[in-house]
Write an enzyme that holds these catalytic residues in place. Structure first.
Site, PDB file in Angstrom:
ATOM      1  N   SER A   1      -6.779  -3.901 -12.442  1.00 51.51           N
ATOM      2  CA  SER A   1      -7.985  -4.057 -11.624  1.00 51.51           C
ATOM      3  C   SER A   1      -9.177  -3.528 -12.402  1.00 51.51           C
ATOM      4  O   SER A   1      -9.028  -2.634 -13.251  1.00 51.51           O
ATOM      5  CB  SER A   1      -7.843  -3.269 -10.318  1.00 51.51           C
ATOM      6  OG  SER A   1      -9.087  -3.155  -9.643  1.00 51.51           O
TER       7      SER A   1
ATOM      8  N   TYR B   1      -6.645   4.525  -5.041  1.00 54.04           N
ATOM      9  CA  TYR B   1      -6.382   3.204  -5.620  1.00 54.04           C
ATOM     10  C   TYR B   1      -6.833   3.174  -7.070  1.00 54.04           C
ATOM     11  O   TYR B   1      -6.095   2.718  -7.957  1.00 54.04           O
ATOM     12  CB  TYR B   1      -7.124   2.144  -4.807  1.00 54.04           C
ATOM     13  CG  TYR B   1      -7.071   0.747  -5.393  1.00 54.04           C
ATOM     14  CD1 TYR B   1      -5.960  -0.064  -5.195  1.00 54.04           C
ATOM     15  CD2 TYR B   1      -8.138   0.226  -6.131  1.00 54.04           C
ATOM     16  CE1 TYR B   1      -5.902  -1.348  -5.738  1.00 54.04           C
ATOM     17  CE2 TYR B   1      -8.091  -1.048  -6.665  1.00 54.04           C
ATOM     18  CZ  TYR B   1      -6.971  -1.835  -6.459  1.00 54.04           C
ATOM     19  OH  TYR B   1      -6.919  -3.096  -6.992  1.00 54.04           O
TER      20      TYR B   1
END
Length: 234
Positions: free
Chosen positions: A139, A152
């Site tokens: 990501s 995250y």
């Protein structure tokens, strides 16, 4: 015939990637916690690509025992696994100070552990065969942390670091390792948001990138690819 294993494979990026590899003529191994969704998707893949094998097994990829049982069964059913796509992930929009007690642990078990364990499971077999390709879905939060999703971001930083170590450990043995680094991508993470899909990366874009990297010559490896929305991050 070659074989691809994809985690988190019935929705979003995982689904698009499974479809792309099936269309490429590879047998595919898919898993999901949702039995109905899993076998409906397996049936779709079989009907769309009658020349391939589709192995489907109900499994929670964030559970180590279930994950490894799926990997073992896929290998027994299909044979040597040429491609592993570590797509399983979860996004929790919370600052670290506001995390629930189990937020960090859940994200570690979903965003990081499966890649680590599947690398350990398949890595030595690939080294012995001197072939294989790992695609790890990271990501942009691994490059620029998102303060509104602190835990995250940590797990994605760790995943990108793991990807780099995997590459260094295996590259002399002919194994390829690629970090796919998507920006805002239209997956279930955005299901409650009002967004214009024309301002986002689509799951099919990620799948297309992976297939094109997979098609490269044996001597070429894409270490990392960043795919962000053309107008910028949402």
């Amino acid at each position: 015939m070659k074989n691809a294993l994809i985690t988190g494979s019935t929705k979003g990026m995982g689904r698009a990637i499974a479809v792309a590899f099936a269309n490429e003529g590879l047998n595919v191994a898919i898993c999901s916690r949702n039995e109905k969704e899993l076998f409906e998707f397996a049936d779709l893949l079989n009907r769309s690509n009658p020349g391939i094998k589709v192995f489907a097994q109900v499994a929670d990829g964030s559970d180590k025992a279930q994950l490894l049982a799926f990997a073992s069964a896929a290998q027994q059913e299909l044979g040597f696994i040429d491609v592993v796509v570590n797509n399983l992930g979860t996004f929790v929009p919370s600052s670290i100070l506001d995390d629930a007690d189990d937020t960090f642990d859940k994200q570690l078990k979903t965003n990081l552990m499966p890649t680590y364990e599947l690398y350990r499971f398949f890595g030595k077999t690939m080294i012995s065969a001197r072939k294989g390709h790992f695609f790890n879905i990271c990501s942009v939060a691994a490059l620029n942390p998102v303060v509104q999703a602190g835990s995250y971001s940590i797990t994605k930083y760790a995943l990108l670091g793991l990807t780099k170590i995997m590459r260094l450990e295996t590259q002399e043995h002919g194994i390829k390792v690629t970090a796919i680094i998507p920006g805002s991508t239209l997956t279930d993470s955005w299901k409650d948001a009002v967004v214009d899909k024309n301002t986002m990366v689509l799951p099919e874009d990620i799948a297309s990138a992976i297939i094109n990297i997979y098609r490269m010559s044996p001597g070429a490896n894409v270490d990392e690819i960043i795919i962000k929305p053309a107008p910028g991050q949402l």
